[in-house]
Design an enzyme around this catalytic site. Structure first.
Site, mmCIF file in Angstrom:
data_model
loop_
_atom_site.group_PDB
_atom_site.id
_atom_site.type_symbol
_atom_site.label_atom_id
_atom_site.label_comp_id
_atom_site.label_asym_id
_atom_site.label_seq_id
_atom_site.Cartn_x
_atom_site.Cartn_y
_atom_site.Cartn_z
ATOM 1 N N PHE A 304 11.900 70.520 50.905
ATOM 2 C CA PHE A 304 10.705 70.824 51.707
ATOM 3 C C PHE A 304 9.661 69.780 51.362
ATOM 4 O O PHE A 304 9.349 69.590 50.178
ATOM 5 C CB PHE A 304 10.135 72.204 51.356
ATOM 6 C CG PHE A 304 8.795 72.496 52.014
ATOM 7 C CD1 PHE A 304 8.716 73.361 53.089
ATOM 8 C CD2 PHE A 304 7.623 71.894 51.554
ATOM 9 C CE1 PHE A 304 7.486 73.625 53.695
ATOM 10 C CE2 PHE A 304 6.395 72.148 52.159
ATOM 11 C CZ PHE A 304 6.329 73.018 53.229
ATOM 12 N N GLU A 305 9.122 69.121 52.364
ATOM 13 C CA GLU A 305 8.005 68.208 52.140
ATOM 14 C C GLU A 305 7.196 68.158 53.416
ATOM 15 O O GLU A 305 7.776 68.155 54.511
ATOM 16 C CB GLU A 305 8.484 66.768 51.890
ATOM 17 C CG GLU A 305 9.037 66.469 50.535
ATOM 18 C CD GLU A 305 9.536 65.022 50.404
ATOM 19 O OE1 GLU A 305 9.908 64.395 51.415
ATOM 20 O OE2 GLU A 305 9.544 64.533 49.275
ATOM 21 N N ILE A 306 5.875 68.124 53.267
ATOM 22 C CA ILE A 306 5.020 67.734 54.385
ATOM 23 C C ILE A 306 4.227 66.558 53.846
ATOM 24 O O ILE A 306 3.578 66.674 52.806
ATOM 25 C CB ILE A 306 4.068 68.864 54.824
ATOM 26 C CG1 ILE A 306 4.886 70.099 55.250
ATOM 27 C CG2 ILE A 306 3.180 68.401 55.980
ATOM 28 C CD1 ILE A 306 4.031 71.298 55.655
#
Ligand SMILES: Nc1nc2c(ncn2[C@@H]2O[C@H](COP(=O)(O)OP(=O)(O)OP(=O)(O)O)[C@@H](O)[C@H]2O)c(=O)[nH]1
Ligand SMILES: *[C@@H]1O[C@H](CO)[C@@H](O)[C@H](O)[C@H]1NC(C)=O
Ligand SMILES: [Mg+2]
Length: 418
Positions: A304-306
């Site tokens: 998960f990365e933004i």
């Protein structure tokens, strides 16, 4: 005879009128789609009268300047527009120059379908962001058909150039093969996999400069088989942009040292060679307990990365990646993209450019982030079990992140430590 033709005329008039009404209705939907720049087919059936105000509100074009106060972000139930999630329509407000991105194989289609459906249900059905799919082989018709049917924004499909998914010429093949055999014997997860290493190298150094990704400034990485358990009321991309955040995470933990024995040596070489790339007020204390001498193995979990693509495309980040790539640890060890991104973020971003999204719930086996705080979970209609929250357990680094940021831990964290 006369009565008959009057009836005939009345029928014609009625038919013309009905056609006109139909035309006007379809026309207004078409304009609507044009104005918001997506033309998403899944929105065409939207008939909720209550949402038409929101749908028809004019919004700034992507990239156009706007006054944030004109479009309040619903961060808490007290903010305007919190309840707009109850309508079927598109969320009001501007859109960022942003996309979802997924690296996947054709065989991942049903696992990614599940991920997309959750992202759409909890967030993107109202925001309609695009989705880029990348693969080392061409995507097949089924993969494209299924994923396009689920994404409410535009989808695009890219093949990875060969040189970004193969051994660089300076890698000693015999040495790399011996490492894999040895790691297999020691039962290190993915230790004997070549494709896993290409994947980690690609995610470390190339996904953000794929031609399809050059069209965007922010990305949200989504993997097959993940879960989202809570509503997302506001636009996390917009939160990133307006608060000048460059990297967002939900889970952090200690890396398996067998996969990165010399990564910190290479990092120290980078610090020595490029002192100008290391910023003041960075998050080094998240990575090291002795001011940079040794690595404490903490990293953000990168499935998960933004984040900011422009940051990853910066000279600073690319110098870091090039040095690591030259040192060969993607193949002579099994460096993961998670510690690579995390170390880069820890050295080259100011610590307040990194953001912890407590309100975005998430699971990638075997770890879950379930927001701390019962009120928050109820407000967000979360379906995760708070007992599963990994944040405050011994193997998580999130407590350390709170400490270095000087943040107060959310209410109720003490009850989730084991
Ligand atoms: N195109 C392509 N994608 C891959 C390949 N290997 C992994 N991926 C993708 O890369 C991402 C990470 O791979 P995963 O297999 O999920 O690795 P992981 O998250 O460390 O481990 P698990 O999810 O526990 O298996 C996922 O989005 C995969 O779909 C590959 O050989 N080709
Ligand atoms: C989005 O960002 C990319 C990369 O910075 C840029 O090339 C593109 O023009 C931007 N698009 C808009 C609409 O601003
Ligand atoms: Mg995975």
């Amino acid at each position: 005879m006369i009565a008959g033709s009057t009836r005939y005329l009345r029928f014609i008039l009625f038919a013309v009128f009905a056609c006109l009404v139909l035309y006007l209705i379809t026309q207004s939907k078409y304009n609507d789609a044009q104005e918001f720049g997506t033309g998403a087919p899944s929105q065409a059936g939207n008939t909720a009268a209550s949402s038409s105000n929101l749908n028809n509100q004019k919004r700034p074009a992507v990239g156009e300047a706007y006054n944030p106060a004109d479009y309040p972000m619903p961060l808490t139930p007290n903010d305007p527009n919190w309840d707009s999630i109850l309508f079927d329509g598109r969320a009001p407000g501007p859109r960022m120059n942003a996309t979802f991105v997924t690296l996947a194989r054709n065989s991942d289609v049903w696992d990614i379908a599940h991920s997309i459906r959750q992202v759409e249900d909890r967030f993107n059905r109202r925001y309609n962001y695009d989705w880029v799919f990348l693969n080392d082989k061409p995507f097949d018709a089924t993969f494209k058909k299924i994923t396009t049917s689920l994404v409410s924004g535009k989808t695009s499909y890219g093949v990875i150039p060969k040189e970004q998914w193969s051994f660089p010429e300076w890698i000693d093949q015999d040495k790399a093969a011996k490492v894999r055999a040895d790691m297999k014997e020691r039962k290190i997860i993915y230790g004997d996999s070549v494709s896993y290493r290409h994947m980690c190298r690609f995610e470390s150094g190339f996904f953000f400069r794929h031609p399809l990704m050059l069209n965007y400034e922010y990305y949200w990485r989504v993997e097959p088989g993940i879960q989202f358990y809570c509503d997302v009321h506001y636009d996390p991309f917009r939160f990133m942009a307006e608060n000048k955040k460059k990297y967002g995470f939900v889970l952090s933990l200690y890396e398996y040292i067998e996969t990165i024995p010399t990564l910190w040596e290479s990092t120290k070489k980078f610090i020595k060679n490029f002192p100008e790339h290391v910023v003041e007020d960075n998050a080094m204390d998240f990575l090291s307990d002795d001011g940079g001498e040794t690595y404490n193995k903490c990293h953000f979990w990168s499935n998960f990365e933004i984040g900011s693509l422009n940051w990853l495309r910066s000279r600073q980040y690319l110098d870091f990646f090039d040095l690591l790539d030259q040192d060969g640890g993607f193949f002579y060890e099994r460096w993961g993209d998670a510690p690579v991104h995390s170390i880069a973020a820890g050295l080259m971003l100011k610590k307040d450019e990194i953001h912890f999204f407590n309100d975005i719930s998430y699971k990638h086996t075997p770890f879950t982030h379930c927001p701390t705080g019962e009120k928050l979970r109820l407000d967000l209609k979360c379906s995760c079990n708070p007992k599963d929250n990994f944040d405050w357990k011994g193997y998580s680094c999130t407590s350390r992140y709170f400490d270095i940021m000087g943040l107060e831990k959310p209410e109720g964290y003490e009850n989730q430590q084991d």
